[in-house]
Motif scaffolding. Sequence first.
Motif, short mmCIF file in Angstrom:
data_model
loop_
_atom_site.label_atom_id
_atom_site.label_comp_id
_atom_site.label_asym_id
_atom_site.label_seq_id
_atom_site.Cartn_x
_atom_site.Cartn_y
_atom_site.Cartn_z
N TYR A 118 16.59 -11.01 14.12
CA TYR A 118 16.12 -10.87 12.74
C TYR A 118 16.84 -9.72 12.01
O TYR A 118 16.20 -8.81 11.48
N PRO A 119 18.15 -9.76 11.93
CA PRO A 119 18.87 -8.64 11.30
C PRO A 119 18.49 -8.41 9.85
O PRO A 119 18.49 -7.27 9.38
N ASP A 120 18.14 -9.47 9.12
CA ASP A 120 17.75 -9.30 7.72
C ASP A 120 16.42 -8.54 7.60
O ASP A 120 16.26 -7.72 6.69
N LEU A 121 15.49 -8.81 8.52
CA LEU A 121 14.22 -8.07 8.51
C LEU A 121 14.44 -6.61 8.89
O LEU A 121 13.83 -5.71 8.30
N VAL A 122 15.31 -6.37 9.86
CA VAL A 122 15.61 -4.99 10.25
C VAL A 122 16.19 -4.23 9.07
O VAL A 122 15.78 -3.10 8.78
N LYS A 123 17.11 -4.86 8.37
CA LYS A 123 17.73 -4.21 7.21
C LYS A 123 16.68 -3.96 6.11
O LYS A 123 16.68 -2.90 5.48
N ALA A 124 15.77 -4.90 5.92
CA ALA A 124 14.71 -4.72 4.92
C ALA A 124 13.79 -3.56 5.31
O ALA A 124 13.38 -2.78 4.44
N ILE A 125 13.47 -3.43 6.58
CA ILE A 125 12.64 -2.31 7.06
C ILE A 125 13.36 -1.00 6.79
O ILE A 125 12.78 -0.04 6.28
N GLU A 126 14.64 -0.97 7.11
CA GLU A 126 15.44 0.24 6.90
C GLU A 126 15.54 0.57 5.42
O GLU A 126 15.35 1.72 5.01
N GLU A 127 15.81 -0.42 4.60
CA GLU A 127 15.97 -0.19 3.16
C GLU A 127 14.67 0.23 2.49
O GLU A 127 14.69 0.90 1.46
N ALA A 128 13.53 -0.14 3.08
CA ALA A 128 12.24 0.26 2.53
C ALA A 128 11.89 1.71 2.90
O ALA A 128 10.87 2.23 2.45
N GLY A 129 12.73 2.35 3.71
CA GLY A 129 12.54 3.76 4.02
C GLY A 129 11.71 4.05 5.25
O GLY A 129 11.31 5.20 5.47
N HIS A 130 11.47 3.04 6.07
CA HIS A 130 10.72 3.26 7.30
C HIS A 130 11.64 3.83 8.38
O HIS A 130 12.85 3.60 8.36
N ASP A 131 11.06 4.54 9.34
CA ASP A 131 11.80 4.95 10.53
C ASP A 131 12.00 3.73 11.41
O ASP A 131 11.10 2.89 11.53
N LYS A 137 0.82 -1.22 0.00
CA LYS A 137 0.00 0.00 0.00
C LYS A 137 0.85 1.26 0.00
O LYS A 137 0.33 2.34 0.15
N ASN A 138 2.18 1.08 -0.11
CA ASN A 138 3.09 2.22 -0.20
C ASN A 138 2.97 3.18 0.98
O ASN A 138 2.85 4.39 0.80
N VAL A 139 3.00 2.64 2.18
CA VAL A 139 2.94 3.44 3.40
C VAL A 139 4.28 3.33 4.12
O VAL A 139 4.79 2.23 4.32
N LYS A 140 4.83 4.45 4.48
CA LYS A 140 6.03 4.48 5.32
C LYS A 140 5.56 4.69 6.76
O LYS A 140 4.62 5.45 7.01
N SER A 141 6.21 4.01 7.69
CA SER A 141 5.81 4.14 9.08
C SER A 141 7.03 4.11 9.98
O SER A 141 8.17 4.09 9.51
N THR A 142 6.78 4.10 11.26
CA THR A 142 7.84 4.00 12.26
C THR A 142 7.72 2.66 12.95
O THR A 142 6.67 2.35 13.50
N PHE A 143 8.78 1.89 12.90
CA PHE A 143 8.85 0.60 13.59
C PHE A 143 9.68 0.79 14.85
O PHE A 143 10.84 1.20 14.78
N PHE A 144 9.09 0.51 16.00
CA PHE A 144 9.82 0.53 17.26
C PHE A 144 10.29 -0.90 17.53
O PHE A 144 9.48 -1.77 17.87
N LEU A 145 11.58 -1.12 17.35
CA LEU A 145 12.13 -2.46 17.45
C LEU A 145 12.95 -2.62 18.73
O LEU A 145 13.68 -1.71 19.12
N SER A 146 12.84 -3.78 19.33
CA SER A 146 13.65 -4.07 20.51
C SER A 146 15.02 -4.57 20.06
O SER A 146 15.17 -5.13 18.97
N GLY A 147 16.00 -4.39 20.92
CA GLY A 147 17.34 -4.86 20.62
C GLY A 147 17.40 -6.36 20.37
O GLY A 147 17.99 -6.80 19.38
N PRO A 148 16.80 -7.19 21.26
CA PRO A 148 16.84 -8.63 21.02
C PRO A 148 16.18 -9.05 19.71
O PRO A 148 16.66 -9.94 19.02
N TRP A 149 15.09 -8.40 19.34
CA TRP A 149 14.42 -8.71 18.08
C TRP A 149 15.34 -8.37 16.91
O TRP A 149 15.46 -9.13 15.95
N ALA A 150 16.01 -7.22 17.01
CA ALA A 150 16.92 -6.80 15.94
C ALA A 150 18.08 -7.79 15.79
O ALA A 150 18.51 -8.08 14.67
N LYS A 151 18.57 -8.29 16.90
CA LYS A 151 19.65 -9.28 16.86
C LYS A 151 19.17 -10.61 16.27
O LYS A 151 19.89 -11.28 15.56
#
Length: 172
Positions: free
Chosen positions: A17-30, A1-15
């Motif tokens: 799922y680093p590939d998902l975090v990078k995908a979120i970042e590369e898609a232009g989300h906060d 739907k072409n919506v940019k949003s803000t994802f509040f991610l926890s440190g353990p989740w980021a560790k």
Amino acid sequence: KNVKSTFFLSGPWAKRYPDLVKAIEEAGHDIGSHGDAHVDLSHYSRDEVAQNISTAHRDLLASAGRVSPYFRPPNGDYDDVVVDTARSLGYETVIWAVDSLDWKNPGVEFMVDRVLGRTFPGAIILMHASDSSQQIQDALPIIIDGLREKGFRLLPLSELVKLGTPARRDPR
């Protein structure tokens, strides 16, 4: 739907799922911080709160390469120590205005009605991209279409704050 949003991610989740975090970042989300341990921070000392936020910050930077200056405390629990500590570490504490209650899995229609009925200009809507939320993926497209039909623009915090002074109303 072409919506940019803000994802509040926890440190353990980021560790985890680093590939998902990078995908979120590369898609232009906060990418904001949701801390490290998912605990009620108002029950902890300033040093413990600082450690929680700092640990998550390092983990988010390692996964995403950048972190927006927004912190959403776990469970929405905070006090002056949490807010002041987060601010001293470069974060503004952000709480939601509309809780979709997706974490309770109340049904798609319930979430759609709740969000569409409670959203107002500038509202921050709480939704989860986690194992606890089993229905939000079905509700989200309907919510996005419904908000757009009502004339809302859906923005990440980094764009929303450019439109005016953020409200500082403390609901406690």
